[in-house]
Design a protein around this motif. Sequence first.
Motif, mmCIF file in Angstrom:
data_model
loop_
_atom_site.group_PDB
_atom_site.id
_atom_site.type_symbol
_atom_site.label_atom_id
_atom_site.label_comp_id
_atom_site.label_asym_id
_atom_site.label_seq_id
_atom_site.Cartn_x
_atom_site.Cartn_y
_atom_site.Cartn_z
ATOM 1 N N LEU A 1 0.836 -1.212 0.000
ATOM 2 C CA LEU A 1 0.000 0.000 0.000
ATOM 3 C C LEU A 1 0.866 1.255 0.000
ATOM 4 N N GLN A 2 1.931 1.218 0.805
ATOM 5 C CA GLN A 2 2.799 2.399 0.888
ATOM 6 C C GLN A 2 3.483 2.664 -0.456
ATOM 7 N N ASN A 3 4.026 1.611 -1.040
ATOM 8 C CA ASN A 3 4.761 1.802 -2.302
ATOM 9 C C ASN A 3 3.839 2.188 -3.445
ATOM 10 N N VAL A 4 2.690 1.537 -3.506
ATOM 11 C CA VAL A 4 1.748 1.859 -4.594
ATOM 12 C C VAL A 4 1.269 3.301 -4.436
ATOM 13 N N SER A 5 0.928 3.691 -3.210
ATOM 14 C CA SER A 5 0.428 5.060 -3.004
ATOM 15 C C SER A 5 1.507 6.072 -3.354
ATOM 16 N N ALA A 6 2.725 5.832 -2.872
ATOM 17 C CA ALA A 6 3.813 6.793 -3.134
ATOM 18 C C ALA A 6 4.029 6.944 -4.644
ATOM 19 N N SER A 7 4.144 5.842 -5.351
ATOM 20 C CA SER A 7 4.473 5.923 -6.787
ATOM 21 C C SER A 7 3.325 6.492 -7.609
ATOM 22 N N TYR A 8 2.110 6.057 -7.318
ATOM 23 C CA TYR A 8 0.974 6.522 -8.147
ATOM 24 C C TYR A 8 0.662 7.979 -7.850
ATOM 25 N N HIS A 9 0.793 8.356 -6.608
ATOM 26 C CA HIS A 9 0.537 9.758 -6.281
ATOM 27 C C HIS A 9 1.617 10.645 -6.883
ATOM 28 N N ALA A 10 2.845 10.164 -6.864
ATOM 29 C CA ALA A 10 3.935 10.940 -7.479
ATOM 30 C C ALA A 10 3.661 11.127 -8.973
ATOM 31 N N ALA A 11 3.002 10.128 -9.558
ATOM 32 C CA ALA A 11 2.690 10.216 -10.997
ATOM 33 C C ALA A 11 1.334 10.894 -11.232
ATOM 34 N N GLY A 12 0.734 11.415 -10.155
ATOM 35 C CA GLY A 12 -0.545 12.132 -10.288
ATOM 36 C C GLY A 12 -1.723 11.204 -10.523
ATOM 37 N N LYS A 13 -1.603 9.980 -10.034
ATOM 38 C CA LYS A 13 -2.669 8.994 -10.269
ATOM 39 C C LYS A 13 -3.278 8.489 -8.961
ATOM 40 N N LYS A 14 -4.447 7.931 -9.086
ATOM 41 C CA LYS A 14 -5.225 7.550 -7.897
ATOM 42 C C LYS A 14 -5.008 6.072 -7.527
ATOM 43 N N VAL A 15 -5.280 5.806 -6.246
ATOM 44 C CA VAL A 15 -5.163 4.430 -5.731
ATOM 45 C C VAL A 15 -6.490 4.024 -5.080
ATOM 46 N N VAL A 16 -7.029 2.911 -5.543
ATOM 47 C CA VAL A 16 -8.301 2.408 -5.014
ATOM 48 C C VAL A 16 -8.038 1.061 -4.339
ATOM 49 N N VAL A 17 -8.570 0.881 -3.136
ATOM 50 C CA VAL A 17 -8.397 -0.408 -2.446
ATOM 51 C C VAL A 17 -9.736 -1.143 -2.405
ATOM 52 N N ILE A 18 -9.689 -2.432 -2.700
ATOM 53 C CA ILE A 18 -10.887 -3.285 -2.600
ATOM 54 C C ILE A 18 -10.669 -4.222 -1.415
ATOM 55 N N LEU A 19 -11.563 -4.193 -0.449
ATOM 56 C CA LEU A 19 -11.430 -5.072 0.718
ATOM 57 C C LEU A 19 -12.287 -6.322 0.540
ATOM 58 N N ASN A 20 -11.649 -7.371 0.036
ATOM 59 C CA ASN A 20 -12.328 -8.649 -0.193
ATOM 60 C C ASN A 20 -12.158 -9.508 1.067
ATOM 61 N N VAL A 21 -12.840 -9.073 2.127
ATOM 62 C CA VAL A 21 -12.615 -9.676 3.445
ATOM 63 C C VAL A 21 -13.921 -10.269 3.991
ATOM 64 N N GLY A 22 -13.768 -11.225 4.931
ATOM 65 C CA GLY A 22 -14.961 -11.813 5.535
ATOM 66 C C GLY A 22 -15.352 -11.129 6.827
ATOM 67 N N GLY A 23 -14.418 -10.376 7.391
ATOM 68 C CA GLY A 23 -14.695 -9.697 8.662
ATOM 69 C C GLY A 23 -13.926 -8.391 8.715
ATOM 70 N N VAL A 24 -14.154 -7.666 9.793
ATOM 71 C CA VAL A 24 -13.552 -6.339 9.943
ATOM 72 C C VAL A 24 -12.028 -6.444 10.018
ATOM 73 N N ILE A 25 -11.339 -5.541 9.328
ATOM 74 C CA ILE A 25 -9.884 -5.447 9.483
ATOM 75 C C ILE A 25 -9.517 -4.026 9.904
ATOM 76 N N GLU A 26 -8.265 -3.850 10.266
ATOM 77 C CA GLU A 26 -7.775 -2.533 10.687
ATOM 78 C C GLU A 26 -7.685 -1.649 9.449
ATOM 79 N N THR A 27 -8.207 -0.429 9.533
ATOM 80 C CA THR A 27 -8.140 0.486 8.386
ATOM 81 C C THR A 27 -7.559 1.847 8.763
#
Length: 765
Positions: free
Chosen positions: A496-522
């Motif tokens: 998440l850190q690397n994708v956000s840093a690189s895509y934001h540096a390139a002026g692009k957005k990052v979308v996360v999909i939570l394919n989870v069965g229960g609550v996780i830390e966000t």
Amino acid sequence: MKKIFLSLAALCMAFLAVAQPQLRKDNIEDVLKAMTLEEKATLLVGGARAAMVNGVTSGVDWNVPGAAGNTRPIERLGIPGTVLADGPAGLRIQPNRQGTSQTFYCTGFPVGTLLASSWDISLVEDVTKAMGNEVLEYGVDVLLAPGMNIHRNPLCGRNFEYFSEDPILSGKMAAAYVRGIQSNGVGTSIKHYAANNQETNRNENDARISPRALREIYLKNFEIAVKESDPWTVMSSYNKLNGRYTQQDVDLLTTVLREEWGFKGIVMTDWGNKAGTVTSTKAGNDLMEPGNQNEIDRIIAGVKDGTISQEELDRNVRNMLNYIVRTPRFNGYKFSNKPDLKAHAQVARKAAGESIVLLRNEGALPLKGNEKVALYGVSSIDFVAGGTGSGDVNKAYVVNMVQGMENAGFTLDKDLVNYYTAFQAYDKAQSALSSTGFSWFSRRKLAEVAIPAAAIEKEAKANDVAVVVLGRNAGEGADRKMMDDFELTSIERELLQNVSASYHAAGKKVVVILNVGGVIETNSWKNLVDAIVLPWSPGQEGANAVADVLTGKVNPSGKLPMTFPVNFMDHPSSANFPYNYTQSATRGFSWGPRVPQKDVDYTQYEEGIWVGYRFFETRKVAVSYPFGYGLSYTTFAYSKPVVKAVADGFEATVTVTNNGKVAGKEVVQLYVAAPAGGLEKPACELKAFGKTKLLAPGESQTLTLKVSAYDLASFNETTSAWEAAAGKYSVLFGASVEDIRATAAFTLKKARNWPAHNVFALDRK
Ligand code: BGC
């Protein structure tokens, strides 16, 4: 001569019919009278688990391969065997059978938690109407569903099967589920009754709960389901409750379930044999599942030695006969084995789309649909449609995120797709070498695999947007862990850190999909990314539904059925939950008395009624995402509400207007804050909710929500009564529990109370 012979034969037949009545809807008492003790005991004990044997049918027509169990026929009296199968995300039977090339797949629908995220009663009824049709057409009489235990703690391994941390939402969803399934003329089994809120040591764990918390939180949803939907059956749970196995608990199964709530169906055990057959039978547990001859013998002996009275025996047998005459088996339904799976897949897709929760959107969504997308995360390939264990459906296919995105017209970064595909193949080969084989309880989920930062930097230049899929699976038999499950793993965090840093540096957005069965830390990472979409485990068509939301073909309208806390330990139940428990190899095999282990052998529900938002809102503890929360691509305005006293409570109306630019649906949540003077109450409690139709921009709809005086009551342990204090109740209309858009008030002129039985004391025997 021939004539005389024929009329004698007819006479004999008539005599036999009198002596041996054949079961009909209107002669249950005659059949009961005609039954021998052995036959009665047989009817109270299910068949052996023969249906689980690979591909082999037992040769009788009341056995559907892969069904979890059945009830035994008594042919002499025209009593057919009936078939019971899991549930709850679809029908669970075996897809292949010996001697035929026909397949018997079932639709993998969204899991219970996703259905509850819709907050849409009619949507749940539509889904379960389709699901129930598969139950009927595959020759099954009862679906062992819905699962409806309360999400007491985020780590319960079966939370995905269950609906919510709130008993009202859970109860209403369960009732809708039951009505949908049963509209097909097949039955349901609301489960697991009660307090099966952890999987760790689930067969023995003693849930120790105050009578108030039990009544208000852990039983309330069952009470609503029983009163609002007439489920054919209830499944008692494995665990103990305040010192007693629930299946042996007369207070739970008879006093409260039948006498207080008016339940008319049968109670069956969950799938394990306890030694307490006699106590269970006396307590009002009508059916032992799966059964064996020992249990039949125990019942016979119990009746012979007077431990089980004739009345108790007949009461249970009568319940069974009343159940049997409702079944398709009894009514001779000719099932086709050919439900319309194509049509049902579309129902599943629509339901998933309508229920997905949009947690964050900083100008990233909707996408245009023609972007070049870099899809990250092994779960983009190894997508989790449902959970493991009995809740897993044998579906014909699962659309994964790669397919879902391509179906929607996106162009994917092929190198990434190939990378994850190769990893999956490698992992499969490795685990084939090392694994001891497939386990029903522990189907593996691929662990996340690292991607070098330099590669991500390059990809950020070559693509328009990053979509990161984070996945979790869980299921029956084990709870989730705090580390590397509730918390992200270090590889996920780095991704998440690397994708956000690189895509934001390139002026692009990052979308996360939570394919989870229960609550996780966000909370620690949510601000790194631009959008978070939560489809939970959305069923076989779920990835198509996620793509529908990403493109805006579907405007998300789901809302959280539970709280996302900042930290796991913020939940008061976490102090008494086995969050890092690993089964020790010697457990259960050591000699001599074992010191009971906290959270394993027993669990103190010390938090009482302070479960989920009831705690966070009252104690003002900050959360990551509150109960009832969910974003839309449009916005809504709430009118000034009107609250009108009616015969037994109040009726509230509020008008919702879509004041944004695209069509959308809004969920209105009605919370009530009680006046001081009565029992201590949470800051507010959900009492009703409603969802608008799809409102075009500028369009309005008035929702009417009803709350009865009984709905306002809390359980007073001192008087053993439900009590509603007199005074002024604030009525809050929220888009979430923390986003109250309009308020009104209702005055209850006189205090009211509803006496209940004084049962469930913590120190009862
Ligand atoms: C589960 C139930 C299920 C039953 C039959 C049990 O282990 O707890 O939810 O219905 O098995 O498969």
